[in-house]
Design a protein around this motif. Structure first.
Motif, PDB file in Angstrom:
ATOM      1  N   ASN A 150      51.239 -47.142 116.556  1.00 21.11           N
ATOM      2  CA  ASN A 150      52.056 -46.498 117.603  1.00 21.11           C
ATOM      3  C   ASN A 150      52.468 -45.081 117.201  1.00 21.11           C
ATOM      4  O   ASN A 150      53.629 -44.695 117.323  1.00 21.11           O
ATOM      5  CB  ASN A 150      53.293 -47.353 117.915  1.00 21.11           C
ATOM      6  N   ASP A 151      51.496 -44.306 116.739  1.00 18.63           N
ATOM      7  CA  ASP A 151      51.745 -42.944 116.277  1.00 18.63           C
ATOM      8  C   ASP A 151      51.016 -41.984 117.211  1.00 18.63           C
ATOM      9  O   ASP A 151      49.792 -41.848 117.157  1.00 18.63           O
ATOM     10  CB  ASP A 151      51.251 -42.776 114.840  1.00 18.63           C
ATOM     11  N   GLU A 152      51.774 -41.302 118.063  1.00 16.12           N
ATOM     12  CA  GLU A 152      51.188 -40.437 119.075  1.00 16.12           C
ATOM     13  C   GLU A 152      50.416 -39.277 118.461  1.00 16.12           C
ATOM     14  O   GLU A 152      49.331 -38.921 118.933  1.00 16.12           O
ATOM     15  CB  GLU A 152      52.297 -39.907 119.981  1.00 16.12           C
ATOM     16  N   GLU A 153      50.938 -38.672 117.416  1.00 16.68           N
ATOM     17  CA  GLU A 153      50.269 -37.548 116.779  1.00 16.68           C
ATOM     18  C   GLU A 153      48.953 -37.989 116.146  1.00 16.68           C
ATOM     19  O   GLU A 153      47.936 -37.291 116.246  1.00 16.68           O
ATOM     20  CB  GLU A 153      51.168 -36.912 115.724  1.00 16.68           C
ATOM     21  N   LEU A 154      48.954 -39.158 115.499  1.00 15.24           N
ATOM     22  CA  LEU A 154      47.707 -39.647 114.912  1.00 15.24           C
ATOM     23  C   LEU A 154      46.682 -39.986 115.998  1.00 15.24           C
ATOM     24  O   LEU A 154      45.486 -39.778 115.806  1.00 15.24           O
ATOM     25  CB  LEU A 154      47.968 -40.865 114.031  1.00 15.24           C
ATOM     26  N   ALA A 155      47.144 -40.489 117.134  1.00 12.88           N
ATOM     27  CA  ALA A 155      46.227 -40.771 118.235  1.00 12.88           C
ATOM     28  C   ALA A 155      45.546 -39.487 118.702  1.00 12.88           C
ATOM     29  O   ALA A 155      44.346 -39.471 119.007  1.00 12.88           O
ATOM     30  CB  ALA A 155      46.966 -41.429 119.389  1.00 12.88           C
ATOM     31  N   TYR A 156      46.303 -38.394 118.749  1.00  8.16           N
ATOM     32  CA  TYR A 156      45.727 -37.098 119.115  1.00  8.16           C
ATOM     33  C   TYR A 156      44.712 -36.658 118.067  1.00  8.16           C
ATOM     34  O   TYR A 156      43.629 -36.176 118.407  1.00  8.16           O
ATOM     35  CB  TYR A 156      46.853 -36.069 119.241  1.00  8.16           C
ATOM     36  N   GLN A 157      45.049 -36.848 116.795  1.00  4.84           N
ATOM     37  CA  GLN A 157      44.124 -36.474 115.722  1.00  4.84           C
ATOM     38  C   GLN A 157      42.837 -37.297 115.778  1.00  4.84           C
ATOM     39  O   GLN A 157      41.750 -36.775 115.515  1.00  4.84           O
ATOM     40  CB  GLN A 157      44.805 -36.659 114.360  1.00  4.84           C
ATOM     41  N   VAL A 158      42.947 -38.570 116.128  1.00  7.37           N
ATOM     42  CA  VAL A 158      41.751 -39.407 116.278  1.00  7.37           C
ATOM     43  C   VAL A 158      40.837 -38.818 117.350  1.00  7.37           C
ATOM     44  O   VAL A 158      39.611 -38.752 117.184  1.00  7.37           O
ATOM     45  CB  VAL A 158      42.128 -40.861 116.618  1.00  7.37           C
ATOM     46  N   GLY A 159      41.439 -38.366 118.457  1.00  8.68           N
ATOM     47  CA  GLY A 159      40.652 -37.736 119.509  1.00  8.68           C
ATOM     48  C   GLY A 159      39.967 -36.470 119.033  1.00  8.68           C
ATOM     49  O   GLY A 159      38.775 -36.254 119.291  1.00  8.68           O
ATOM     50  N   LEU A 160      40.694 -35.622 118.334  1.00 10.39           N
ATOM     51  CA  LEU A 160      40.123 -34.368 117.825  1.00 10.39           C
ATOM     52  C   LEU A 160      38.965 -34.634 116.867  1.00 10.39           C
ATOM     53  O   LEU A 160      37.907 -33.995 116.949  1.00 10.39           O
ATOM     54  CB  LEU A 160      41.204 -33.563 117.097  1.00 10.39           C
ATOM     55  N   ILE A 161      39.177 -35.556 115.935  1.00  7.34           N
ATOM     56  CA  ILE A 161      38.155 -35.834 114.918  1.00  7.34           C
ATOM     57  C   ILE A 161      36.931 -36.487 115.546  1.00  7.34           C
ATOM     58  O   ILE A 161      35.785 -36.148 115.209  1.00  7.34           O
ATOM     59  CB  ILE A 161      38.751 -36.707 113.800  1.00  7.34           C
ATOM     60  N   THR A 162      37.159 -37.420 116.459  1.00  2.29           N
ATOM     61  CA  THR A 162      36.040 -38.057 117.154  1.00  2.29           C
ATOM     62  C   THR A 162      35.223 -37.005 117.895  1.00  2.29           C
ATOM     63  O   THR A 162      33.979 -37.023 117.870  1.00  2.29           O
ATOM     64  CB  THR A 162      36.541 -39.134 118.121  1.00  2.29           C
ATOM     65  N   ALA A 163      35.897 -36.076 118.550  1.00  3.03           N
ATOM     66  CA  ALA A 163      35.201 -35.010 119.268  1.00  3.03           C
ATOM     67  C   ALA A 163      34.372 -34.163 118.312  1.00  3.03           C
ATOM     68  O   ALA A 163      33.215 -33.831 118.589  1.00  3.03           O
ATOM     69  CB  ALA A 163      36.206 -34.142 120.023  1.00  3.03           C
TER      70      ALA A 163
END
Length: 833
Positions: free
Chosen positions: A163-176
């Motif tokens: 439940n970490d919003e910032e890490l969820a954003y980082q997952v999106g960036l890295i996946t991209a």
């Protein structure tokens, strides 16, 4: 005769190491083309002439989507609206048709090989008559999970626990970033399903049961994908996780709940739609429709809600169907189903096998008035707008694409994944303060999930149901992490059963098999049940017999059922969900380098009767920590997992062999030019034997002929049940017949016939061999032998064909299913389109 003819041998995909840059070829057209553009008022452009000098995309780059659409023929527009699977088409097909998109996987390959695949089709697309760049789509649901040596994040259920919003954003960036290294610009993610019944096989794809958490995390992730330069795809619209158990989609294979019916009130529907509104507000470019039904209506024909996205919720991107799903709607014919889907608002049809048929239906339906050309124009305008916005008309070959990293699997990205693993762990129990593991402790590690890349990564990793190989490149298992960092933790790791009694603590790692979609639908939910890992019960019994403090790690895609008596045997219990590639995140927390912060993303039930009620064993949000007095120990510096060297099987060396692919009931091997429609009653058994297992098996053999036979054979895959099976082998004739030149398929058949005849005789049976024939399997001619035994109650078929190298393709059918004939099995094969 239910005997395996060979040790299950490993499959190895021989991949090219050619870089993306080496294969980006610019082709030039010397002629100048002039296209007269005549448009209707609905197309919002004026009559004009467009002059194409060179490749058309260069001119398209200066035009609006509406103007581009106005240059296309109806057939070209219809091509933009279909999406074949990559293994069903060739680059020539793309040059002839210029399909709007391609999807799926070509096997376990690295980023350079992905670039080669994607770019080859793109070159054909831009050289086609239409000249529209296509976009490659992929289910990169927890990282770029079809690429070797990429970072695989915890599946969504674990991210929900973190439940970490910032890490969820980082997952999106890295996946991209890692997807761009593969030139795959469209990601079928995030899944925003609300998980309400853990018997659903897609539970781990959901962030949990709380809509606020789902909205927060998925929106952050989507923003990360978009900011990273990718096209995101929110799925599955909608209520796919709210379906009722027992309403699973009819037909084979059995679906207990997947693709079922969600029976919801207007108020419940409005709450689910808010999740999609947040995605639209975040800028999501595409939305995928759910296989499921809403109050009895299949979502793929639910015009009311599909059009609500466009007409009321401000969605300006395009709508894509899910894999072959229009075929399960109410139309009497496939033509009706395609027409209904397009008229309901679907812009692109993921018709992986019937793409050309769907395309032609669209063309003819416009001619007959069943679909308006305005509807087609709207769909194609939306598709082209998304492609233009992502830059495909400016740089279709992605020669100028910018990425943060030059290769997948970087240390920096792995550290982000490792942090997410740490935060995803949920401490259920910690009696006697066994955790954290103290310095000086001797730890015995056991259990089938301890050293299993497959269990740790779960489904949608290297293959649809998960990897068929124990070792996945770039993945650090729980055991490997403990062993690698033991000195830093100040502990001693024991893995030898003979030394287990010397341990102070037992680390027991149990888990589920890897699965995807309906393959994970279950009725028992037990950690030791149908979908539990083989060896769970034995490892639990071993740990109990040792009588030492026990820490149990559960590696699973849902909150499994655990017998209270067994649970009480364990001092500490940690729910790890499906952590992905970074096992160090688990060892760090268990050894006190970080605290537990994860909370259950959904209720944990103690029985099936509690599901979808207010009763549960542990509530959503439950999770213990080490307490106020905890002081974290220094965390060891992360070390990259040693490179995995995948040596091809000796039987494959010097050949052109490439592995086949099985997905959604269809097995395709382009190398052998075979396509098999697998009946739903046959289970899929991928070849997951390691090279070491093969050699160990052969080392025990003494007969030279038997050794040669085993070395020559490769079992690629098999499909079967208790009464029948279809197996695909390849035989290396140079290894199998070293003293013979120019070995034919018939020579191999003669040898096998003699060997099989002996096996039947040894079993006390009589072999009744029929005359050898030439038959067609799809478009290829095979030699066929048929033998009946068990007084005619069973038979085997052997189909063989010599390929263009030293391999013979051998398809072996064995059955005791009454009513079956050789012709029935032959009818399961069809041409590769």
């Amino acid at each position: 005769m239910k005997k395996a003819l060979s040790l299950l041998l490993p499959l190895t995909l021989l991949v090219s190491t050619m870089s993306c840059a080496e294969k980006n070829k610019n082709s030039e057209k010397s002629e100048t083309e002039t296209t007269k553009v005549t448009t209707s008022a609905a197309e919002t452009t004026t009559n004009s002439e467009v002059v194409f000098d060179g490749l058309k995309y260069e001119t398209y780059a200066t035009m609006t989507p509406e103007e581009i659409v106005a240059t296309l023929t109806l057939e070209q527009k219809a091509s933009q609206m279909v999406q074949p699977a990559v293994y069903n088409i060739t680059e020539d097909d793309m040059k002839s048709n210029d399909y709007g998109s391609i999807l799926s996987t070509v096997g376990c390959i690295d980023s350079d090989s992905w670039c080669e695949t994607v770019d080859g089709f793109q070159q054909s697309a831009i050289e086609s008559e239409a000249g529209i760049p296509y976009i490659y789509g992929q289910d990169d649901v927890h990282g770029v999970n079809y690429c070797r040596d990429a970072v695989y994040f915890p599946h969504n259920i674990g991210q929900g626990a973190a439940n970490d919003e910032e890490l969820a954003y980082q997952v999106g960036l890295i996946t991209a970033d890692e997807a761009k290294l593969c030139h795959m610009m469209w990601n079928f993610s995030p899944c925003v399903a609300q998980s309400v019944d853990p018997r659903w096989g897609r539970t781990y794809e959901s962030y949990g049961s709380d809509l606020d958490t789902i909205t927060k995390l998925s929106t952050a992730y989507t923003k990360g994908l978009i900011d990273g330069g990718l096209v995101a795809c929110t799925k599955h619209f909608f209520a796919d996780g709210n379906v009722l158990y027992g309403t699973g989609e009819a037909g084979a294979p059995l679906k207990r709940i997947d693709r079922g019916d969600a029976q919801l009130t207007d108020a419940e529907i409005e709450e689910l739609l808010k999740v999609y509104q947040a995605q639209i507000d975040a800028g999501v470019q595409t939305i995928m429709i759910s296989h499921s039904s809403l109050n009895g209506v299949k979502m793929h024909e639910n015009k009311e809600y599909i059009m609500k996205l466009k007409d009321e919720m401000g969605f300006e991107g395009f709508i894509v169907s899910d894999w072959g799903s229009v075929e399960h709607t109410s139309g009497a014919t496939y033509k009706d189903q395609v027409i209904n889907g397009v008229n309901a608002g679907i812009d692109m049809l993921m018709e992986t096998d019937r793409y050309d048929e769907a395309k032609q239906i669209i063309v003819e339906a416009v001619g007959s008035g069943d679909i308006t050309e305005e509807r087609v124009n709207d769909a194609v305008t939306r598709i082209i707008k998304v492609k233009k916005d992502i830059g495909l008309f400016d740089d279709p070959m992605l020669e100028g694409i910018k990425t943060e990293k030059i290769a997948t699997g970087s240390l920096e990205y792995r550290k982000v994944a490792e942090k997410l693993v740490e935060e995803s762990l949920v401490l259920l129990k910690n009696e006697n303060d066994v955790l954290p593991i103290k310095q000086g402790t001797k730890v015995y590690i056991t259990g089938p999930a301890a050293n299993s890349c497959q269990a740790q990564c779960g489904g949608w990793t290297m293959d649809w149901n998960g990897s068929s190989k124990k070792d996945i490149p770039g993945v650090t298992t729980i055991q490997e992490a403990f062993e690698r960092y033991a000195e830093s933790y100040g502990i001693e790791v024991i893995t030898d059963k003979e030394q287990a009694d010397k341990a102070d603590v037992v680390l027991l790692c149990l888990g589920e098999q890897n699965y995807a979609e309906w393959n994970g639908d279950t009725e028992d939910m037990s950690l030791f049940g149908t979908l539990g890992l083989k060896g769970n019960s034995e490892a639990r019994a071993e740990a109990k017999a040792l009588g030492k403090p026990t820490v149990t790690c559960i590696v699973a895609g849902r909150n499994v059922l655990i017998n209270k008596r067994l649970y009480d045997d364990w001092d500490s219990v940690v729910m790890c969900y499906l952590p992905g590639s970074e096992g160090k995140g688990i060892s760090d927390v268990l050894c006190g380098c970080a605290d537990f912060t994860g909370k259950l993303p959904s209720p944990w039930y103690s029985s099936l009767d509690q599901i979808r009620t207010d009763n549960c064993w542990l509530e959503r949000g439950y999770g213990l920590s080490y307490g106020d007095g905890f002081k974290a120990q220094p965390e060891p510096e992360t070390i990259l997992d040693p490179p995995t060297v995948v040596e091809p099987d000796p039987a494959l060396k010097g050949t052109n062999y490439k592995a086949g692919l099985f997905k959604d009931g269809v097995y395709v091997n382009e190398y052998a030019n075979i396509k098999l429609n697998v009946p739903g009653e046959l289970n899929y058994f991928p070849n997951d034997t390691d090279p070491e297992e093969k050699e160990a098996y052969i080392a025990e053999l003494t007969d030279e002929e038997e050794i040669r036979r085993e070395r020559a054979q490769i079992l690629e895959t098999s499909f079967g049940n208790a009464k029948e099976s279809v197996m695909v082998f390849f035989v290396n004739t140079k290894i199998g017949f070293p003293d013979s030149a120019d070995v034919t398929a018939e020579d191999v058949m003669d040898y096998c016939k003699e060997w099989i005849d002996g096996q039947i005789t040894n079993d006390g049976g009589n072999a009744d061999w029929k005359e050898r024939k030439k038959v067609k399997l799809g478009s290829e001619e095979f030699s066929r032998d048929v033998v009946y035994y068990w007084d005619g109650k069973a038979f085997d078929c052997f189909y063989m064909r010599k390929l263009d190298d030293d391999l013979v393709c051998w398809i072996y059918v064995t059955t005791s299913e009454q009513g079956r004939t050789p012709e029935y099995y032959e009818s399961l094969f069809e041409d590769i389109k």
